[in-house]
Design an enzyme around this catalytic site. Sequence first.
Site, PDB file in Angstrom:
ATOM      1  N   GLU A 115       0.821  -1.211   0.000  1.00  0.00           N
ATOM      2  CA  GLU A 115       0.000   0.000   0.000  1.00  0.00           C
ATOM      3  C   GLU A 115       0.858   1.264   0.000  1.00  0.00           C
ATOM      4  OE1 GLU A 115      -2.241  -2.031   3.325  1.00  0.00           O
ATOM      5  OE2 GLU A 115      -3.837  -0.825   2.457  1.00  0.00           O
ATOM      6  N   GLU A 135      -4.279  -9.029   4.842  1.00  0.00           N
ATOM      7  CA  GLU A 135      -5.102  -8.526   5.962  1.00  0.00           C
ATOM      8  C   GLU A 135      -6.356  -9.360   6.227  1.00  0.00           C
ATOM      9  OE1 GLU A 135      -3.532  -6.626   3.850  1.00  0.00           O
ATOM     10  OE2 GLU A 135      -2.862  -4.755   4.764  1.00  0.00           O
TER      11      GLU A 135
HETATM   12  N1  COA Z   1       5.085  -7.429  11.946  1.00  0.00           N
HETATM   13  C1  COA Z   1       6.004  -7.684  12.916  1.00  0.00           C
HETATM   14  N2  COA Z   1       7.045  -8.530  12.738  1.00  0.00           N
HETATM   15  C2  COA Z   1       7.155  -9.145  11.562  1.00  0.00           C
HETATM   16  C3  COA Z   1       6.247  -8.922  10.499  1.00  0.00           C
HETATM   17  C4  COA Z   1       5.164  -8.029  10.737  1.00  0.00           C
HETATM   18  N3  COA Z   1       4.267  -7.740   9.790  1.00  0.00           N
HETATM   19  N4  COA Z   1       6.608  -9.665   9.442  1.00  0.00           N
HETATM   20  C5  COA Z   1       7.722 -10.334   9.817  1.00  0.00           C
HETATM   21  N5  COA Z   1       8.051 -10.013  11.084  1.00  0.00           N
HETATM   22  C6  COA Z   1       9.183 -10.510  11.871  1.00  0.00           C
HETATM   23  C7  COA Z   1       8.947 -11.937  12.328  1.00  0.00           C
HETATM   24  O1  COA Z   1       8.174 -11.940  13.520  1.00  0.00           O
HETATM   25  C8  COA Z   1      10.363 -12.425  12.547  1.00  0.00           C
HETATM   26  O2  COA Z   1      10.823 -11.922  13.772  1.00  0.00           O
HETATM   27  P1  COA Z   1      11.727 -12.883  14.733  1.00  0.00           P
HETATM   28  O3  COA Z   1      12.980 -13.165  13.920  1.00  0.00           O
HETATM   29  O4  COA Z   1      11.966 -12.020  15.928  1.00  0.00           O
HETATM   30  O5  COA Z   1      10.911 -14.102  14.985  1.00  0.00           O
HETATM   31  C9  COA Z   1      11.129 -11.699  11.435  1.00  0.00           C
HETATM   32  O6  COA Z   1      10.336 -10.594  11.040  1.00  0.00           O
HETATM   33  C10 COA Z   1      11.372 -12.569  10.224  1.00  0.00           C
HETATM   34  O7  COA Z   1      10.125 -13.080   9.794  1.00  0.00           O
HETATM   35  P2  COA Z   1       9.840 -14.660   9.636  1.00  0.00           P
HETATM   36  O8  COA Z   1       8.363 -14.858   9.734  1.00  0.00           O
HETATM   37  O9  COA Z   1      10.705 -15.460  10.538  1.00  0.00           O
HETATM   38  O10 COA Z   1      10.350 -14.889   8.142  1.00  0.00           O
HETATM   39  P3  COA Z   1       9.758 -15.940   7.102  1.00  0.00           P
HETATM   40  O11 COA Z   1      10.690 -15.938   5.949  1.00  0.00           O
HETATM   41  O12 COA Z   1       9.472 -17.242   7.745  1.00  0.00           O
HETATM   42  O13 COA Z   1       8.343 -15.292   6.621  1.00  0.00           O
HETATM   43  C11 COA Z   1       6.869 -13.526   5.946  1.00  0.00           C
HETATM   44  C12 COA Z   1       8.323 -14.034   6.024  1.00  0.00           C
HETATM   45  C13 COA Z   1       6.881 -12.094   5.467  1.00  0.00           C
HETATM   46  C14 COA Z   1       6.082 -14.415   4.965  1.00  0.00           C
HETATM   47  C15 COA Z   1       6.219 -13.654   7.343  1.00  0.00           C
HETATM   48  O14 COA Z   1       7.084 -13.011   8.265  1.00  0.00           O
HETATM   49  C16 COA Z   1       4.866 -13.019   7.452  1.00  0.00           C
HETATM   50  O15 COA Z   1       3.902 -13.598   6.983  1.00  0.00           O
HETATM   51  N6  COA Z   1       4.789 -11.837   8.076  1.00  0.00           N
HETATM   52  C17 COA Z   1       3.539 -11.183   8.350  1.00  0.00           C
HETATM   53  C18 COA Z   1       3.047 -10.481   7.106  1.00  0.00           C
HETATM   54  C19 COA Z   1       1.706  -9.839   7.362  1.00  0.00           C
HETATM   55  O16 COA Z   1       0.745 -10.495   7.691  1.00  0.00           O
HETATM   56  N7  COA Z   1       1.677  -8.513   7.174  1.00  0.00           N
HETATM   57  C20 COA Z   1       0.464  -7.745   7.178  1.00  0.00           C
HETATM   58  C21 COA Z   1       0.004  -7.388   8.514  1.00  0.00           C
HETATM   59  S1  COA Z   1      -1.570  -6.561   8.357  1.00  0.00           S
END
Ligand code: COA
Length: 260
Positions: A115, A135
């Site tokens: 966004e 979301e």
């Molecule tokens: N908010 C806060 N922290 C986040 C984040 C978010 N939106 N996205 C990733 N992180 C953090 C993870 O908690 C992790 O932290 P840690 O190392 O302290 O555990 C770090 O970033 C790395 O992410 P991780 O999930 O371990 O990497 P991955 O390669 O397994 O997955 C994503 C990557 C992006 C697919 C996954 O992190 C994810 O789905 N994130 C959320 C995305 C989301 O829903 N965003 C919209 C919110 S409305």
Amino acid sequence: MPPFQTILYSKEGPLAYITLNRPQALNAVSIQMRDELYAVLGSVAEDPDVQAVILQGVGERAFCAGADISEFGTAPSRAIARRVRWQRDLWGLFLAQEKPLIAAIHGYALGAGVEMALCCDLRVASEEAQFGLPEVGLGMVPTAGGTQTLPRHIPLGKAMEMVLLGDRIGAGEALRLGLVNRVVPRPRLLPTAQEMASRILSLSPVAVRLAKAAVVRGLDLSLEAGLALESRLLAQALTSQDAREGVQSVLEGRPPHFQR
Ligand code: COA
């Protein structure tokens, strides 16, 4: 400007860089980052030296993985959360920015990441970039403008698919849909964004600002009102020294020298 903790801000001549800087959380947008982006966008708007901005993210893995989910539900109440959003309408401030914004996107661009990129005028992505709006899967609605900006950039059915199914798409599909302007290998990401910025910076700043206003403001108008707006903005451009210089340079067969 106060020192920032969640973003980096720098300037190289008329080009400013806003860099999301929370690599430990894949540059997720925390409340503090919202505040800092709000402050920096205000400064960009008021700084006459800045004429274009590149928005990017640090680290190898993400432009921005969306809103910081660890902060969800931490506001004292929903009413307070809503009031804070209204007081600091970050996405409105992005969209009201008169200067051209270029997003350089690598890795994950999810939720507010997509966004925020959509709040920019031009988007360059690296080949491995992934875009998605997760979301709805979290029981929420995209609220960084995505429900409105996405269907203004890509076909409605595809926008619905991204919003309702939450599927991620790759850079190739993003390019095909018109979600991004260019896809380049990762090492070429910043140079490509910089080349685009240089092209813009070689043009008349007055004309660039007015032309952006014509497109952005016209989107919310009827065709008739949009054409009237376009005429008014052209009239404004014609009074500028840049318009005289632009025409003169063509007549004399030389590059223009626009005022900076
Ligand atoms: N908010 C806060 N922290 C986040 C984040 C978010 N939106 N996205 C990733 N992180 C953090 C993870 O908690 C992790 O932290 P840690 O190392 O302290 O555990 C770090 O970033 C790395 O992410 P991780 O999930 O371990 O990497 P991955 O390669 O397994 O997955 C994503 C990557 C992006 C697919 C996954 O992190 C994810 O789905 N994130 C959320 C995305 C989301 O829903 N965003 C919209 C919110 S409305």
